[in-house]
Design a protein around this motif. Structure first.
Motif, PDB file in Angstrom:
ATOM      1  N   VAL A 146       0.882  -1.166   0.000  1.00  0.00           N
ATOM      2  CA  VAL A 146       0.000   0.000   0.000  1.00  0.00           C
ATOM      3  C   VAL A 146       0.920   1.216   0.000  1.00  0.00           C
ATOM      4  O   VAL A 146       1.850   1.298   0.807  1.00  0.00           O
ATOM      5  N   VAL A 147       0.684   2.139  -0.913  1.00  0.00           N
ATOM      6  CA  VAL A 147       1.504   3.348  -1.009  1.00  0.00           C
ATOM      7  C   VAL A 147       0.667   4.540  -0.580  1.00  0.00           C
ATOM      8  O   VAL A 147      -0.474   4.698  -1.018  1.00  0.00           O
ATOM      9  N   VAL A 148       1.234   5.378   0.273  1.00  0.00           N
ATOM     10  CA  VAL A 148       0.536   6.593   0.683  1.00  0.00           C
ATOM     11  C   VAL A 148       1.417   7.794   0.387  1.00  0.00           C
ATOM     12  O   VAL A 148       2.614   7.799   0.677  1.00  0.00           O
ATOM     13  N   GLY A 149       0.824   8.808  -0.217  1.00  0.00           N
ATOM     14  CA  GLY A 149       1.532  10.055  -0.455  1.00  0.00           C
ATOM     15  C   GLY A 149       1.508  10.914   0.800  1.00  0.00           C
ATOM     16  O   GLY A 149       0.444  11.164   1.372  1.00  0.00           O
ATOM     17  N   VAL A 150       2.665  11.350   1.256  1.00  0.00           N
ATOM     18  CA  VAL A 150       2.790  12.131   2.489  1.00  0.00           C
ATOM     19  C   VAL A 150       3.334  13.507   2.141  1.00  0.00           C
ATOM     20  O   VAL A 150       4.376  13.619   1.495  1.00  0.00           O
ATOM     21  N   ASP A 151       2.624  14.557   2.575  1.00  0.00           N
ATOM     22  CA  ASP A 151       3.117  15.907   2.319  1.00  0.00           C
ATOM     23  C   ASP A 151       3.247  16.739   3.594  1.00  0.00           C
ATOM     24  O   ASP A 151       3.647  17.901   3.536  1.00  0.00           O
ATOM     25  N   GLY A 152       2.899  16.164   4.734  1.00  0.00           N
ATOM     26  CA  GLY A 152       3.050  16.879   5.992  1.00  0.00           C
ATOM     27  C   GLY A 152       1.931  17.833   6.318  1.00  0.00           C
ATOM     28  O   GLY A 152       1.976  18.508   7.353  1.00  0.00           O
ATOM     29  N   SER A 153       0.889  17.906   5.490  1.00  0.00           N
ATOM     30  CA  SER A 153      -0.222  18.816   5.757  1.00  0.00           C
ATOM     31  C   SER A 153      -1.175  18.218   6.782  1.00  0.00           C
ATOM     32  O   SER A 153      -1.285  16.995   6.898  1.00  0.00           O
ATOM     33  N   PRO A 154      -1.890  19.053   7.549  1.00  0.00           N
ATOM     34  CA  PRO A 154      -2.875  18.521   8.503  1.00  0.00           C
ATOM     35  C   PRO A 154      -3.949  17.681   7.824  1.00  0.00           C
ATOM     36  O   PRO A 154      -4.353  16.646   8.337  1.00  0.00           O
ATOM     37  N   ALA A 155      -4.417  18.116   6.648  1.00  0.00           N
ATOM     38  CA  ALA A 155      -5.444  17.359   5.950  1.00  0.00           C
ATOM     39  C   ALA A 155      -4.924  15.990   5.530  1.00  0.00           C
ATOM     40  O   ALA A 155      -5.680  15.018   5.465  1.00  0.00           O
ATOM     41  N   HIS A 201       7.283  10.509   0.165  1.00  0.00           N
ATOM     42  CA  HIS A 201       7.272  11.974   0.207  1.00  0.00           C
ATOM     43  C   HIS A 201       8.245  12.482  -0.845  1.00  0.00           C
ATOM     44  O   HIS A 201       9.409  12.073  -0.873  1.00  0.00           O
ATOM     45  N   SER A 202       7.773  13.336  -1.723  1.00  0.00           N
ATOM     46  CA  SER A 202       8.642  13.903  -2.749  1.00  0.00           C
ATOM     47  C   SER A 202       8.881  15.374  -2.454  1.00  0.00           C
ATOM     48  O   SER A 202       8.049  16.056  -1.848  1.00  0.00           O
ATOM     49  N   TRP A 203      10.017  15.844  -2.911  1.00  0.00           N
ATOM     50  CA  TRP A 203      10.357  17.247  -2.658  1.00  0.00           C
ATOM     51  C   TRP A 203      11.290  17.749  -3.753  1.00  0.00           C
ATOM     52  O   TRP A 203      11.937  16.978  -4.454  1.00  0.00           O
ATOM     53  N   THR A 204      11.298  19.046  -3.920  1.00  0.00           N
ATOM     54  CA  THR A 204      12.263  19.701  -4.799  1.00  0.00           C
ATOM     55  C   THR A 204      12.815  20.908  -4.056  1.00  0.00           C
ATOM     56  O   THR A 204      12.293  21.296  -2.998  1.00  0.00           O
ATOM     57  N   THR A 246       5.891  15.291  -7.391  1.00  0.00           N
ATOM     58  CA  THR A 246       4.996  14.410  -6.633  1.00  0.00           C
ATOM     59  C   THR A 246       4.171  13.524  -7.555  1.00  0.00           C
ATOM     60  O   THR A 246       4.049  12.320  -7.323  1.00  0.00           O
ATOM     61  N   ARG A 247       3.578  14.093  -8.593  1.00  0.00           N
ATOM     62  CA  ARG A 247       2.738  13.292  -9.484  1.00  0.00           C
ATOM     63  C   ARG A 247       3.536  12.155 -10.114  1.00  0.00           C
ATOM     64  O   ARG A 247       3.095  11.006 -10.110  1.00  0.00           O
ATOM     65  N   GLU A 248       4.707  12.490 -10.636  1.00  0.00           N
ATOM     66  CA  GLU A 248       5.526  11.481 -11.301  1.00  0.00           C
ATOM     67  C   GLU A 248       5.949  10.379 -10.336  1.00  0.00           C
ATOM     68  O   GLU A 248       5.936   9.193 -10.682  1.00  0.00           O
TER      69      GLU A 248
END
Length: 300
Positions: free
Chosen positions: A150-159, A182-185, A241-243
């Motif tokens: 299971v993959v979850v995208g994590v961005d650190g936002s409260p939502a 978590h992806s970042w640039t 993030t999308r890629e």
């Protein structure tokens, strides 16, 4: 109140695939499964019975009865121990399924239905529910890899915290590894505190990446204690993030994203990343909205 999974059906191959996935979800949760069909024609005063010149089994009502019966039988063949009920509700699919989501813990739909326009990768019902549903929405695209994580995208936002909660629960129910990605640039990472007045925007080598790793660890803090049996792998990706999520979905059994994340535009209920996953992911996609208070604040 008994646990409930709802699946929307319209007679399409996509919705029948959703029925199978919904039956599995209900079995894992020990929940009831409700098969729902939104029947628009009665509201438009269209004759529902057979034509006087046609066969007695013809007509819109008979067609609906057949498609609902097929869906129920398919659900029972996939999960014989699940209690399956069905209902036909007069109305259009978007409002009917949104109303059904208020009493469900999960709504499952196919990626495209009978009314899809040629060239669209995902139907309007799936997108609408992902934005407005009162519970998590599972959109069944490709079947995914049976033994994948299971993959979850994590961005650190409260939502996004709600999406992490859901992903841990899903990984536990499925006995799957959880990949927290978590992806970042250098453009979306928070700027470090200035250490040198002469170069206020400079950062030490690796400082940005270390900060993003801390963000990922902090976002996951506390979840591992609640789900000690779930193996968690951190994936820190330097890139879009999308890629990154689309690529991760190639080997996943399920992809989980928040409806909106860090950087969403005010007034939008569904962010660009979650919409991209609905259109392009290679496995089923679960979209999870944040708390109602957070959503309201984000849309103020």
């Amino acid at each position: 109140m008994s646990r409930l999974v709802v699946v929307g059906v319209d007679g399409s191959a996509s919705s029948l695939a959703a029925v199978g996935a919904a039956a599995e979800e209900a079995r894992r949760r020990k929940a009831e499964l409700r098969v729902v069909h939104a029947f628009l024609w009665p509201a438009m005063h269209v004759p529902l019975g057979p034509s006087p010149l046609g066969p007695p089994e013809g007509g819109l009502q008979s067609a609906v009865d057949r498609l609902v019966t097929e869906a129920v039988e398919h659900a029972r063949s996939v999960a014989p121990d699940v209690d399956v009920s069905h209902t036909v509700v007069t109305g259009e699919p978007l409002s009917v399924l949104e109303a059904q989501s208020a009493s469900a813990e999960l709504v499952v739909v196919g990626s495209r239905g009978m009314g899809g326009f040629v060239g669209l990768l995902v139907g309007s019902t799936a997108v609408h529910l992902a934005a407005h549903g009162r519970c998590p929405v599972l959109v069944v695209r490709e079947s995914g890899v049976a033994d994948g994580p299971v993959v979850v995208g994590v961005d650190g936002s409260p939502a996004g915290a709600k999406a992490i909660d859901f992903a841990f629960a899903e990984a536990s129910l499925r006995g799957a590894e959880l990949v927290a990605l978590h992806s970042w640039t250098t453009w979306n990472a928070p700027a470090p505190a200035p250490q040198d007045e002469k170069a206020p925007y400079a950062s030490e080598p690796g400082e940005l990446e270390a900060g993003e790793e801390r963000l990922l660890s902090e976002a996951l803090a506390g979840h591992q204690e609640r789900y000690p049996g779930v193996k968690v792998r951190h994936e820190l990706v330097h890139g879009g993030t999308r890629e990154a999520l689309i690529e991760a979905s190639r080997t996943a059994r399920l992809l989980v994203v928040g409806a909106r994340g860090r950087g969403g535009f005010t007034g939008l209920l569904l962010g660009s990343v979650s919409q991209a996953m609905l259109h392009h992911a290679h496995c089923p996609v679960a979209v999870v909205r944040g708390d109602s208070g957070e959503e309201a604040e984000g849309n103020a």
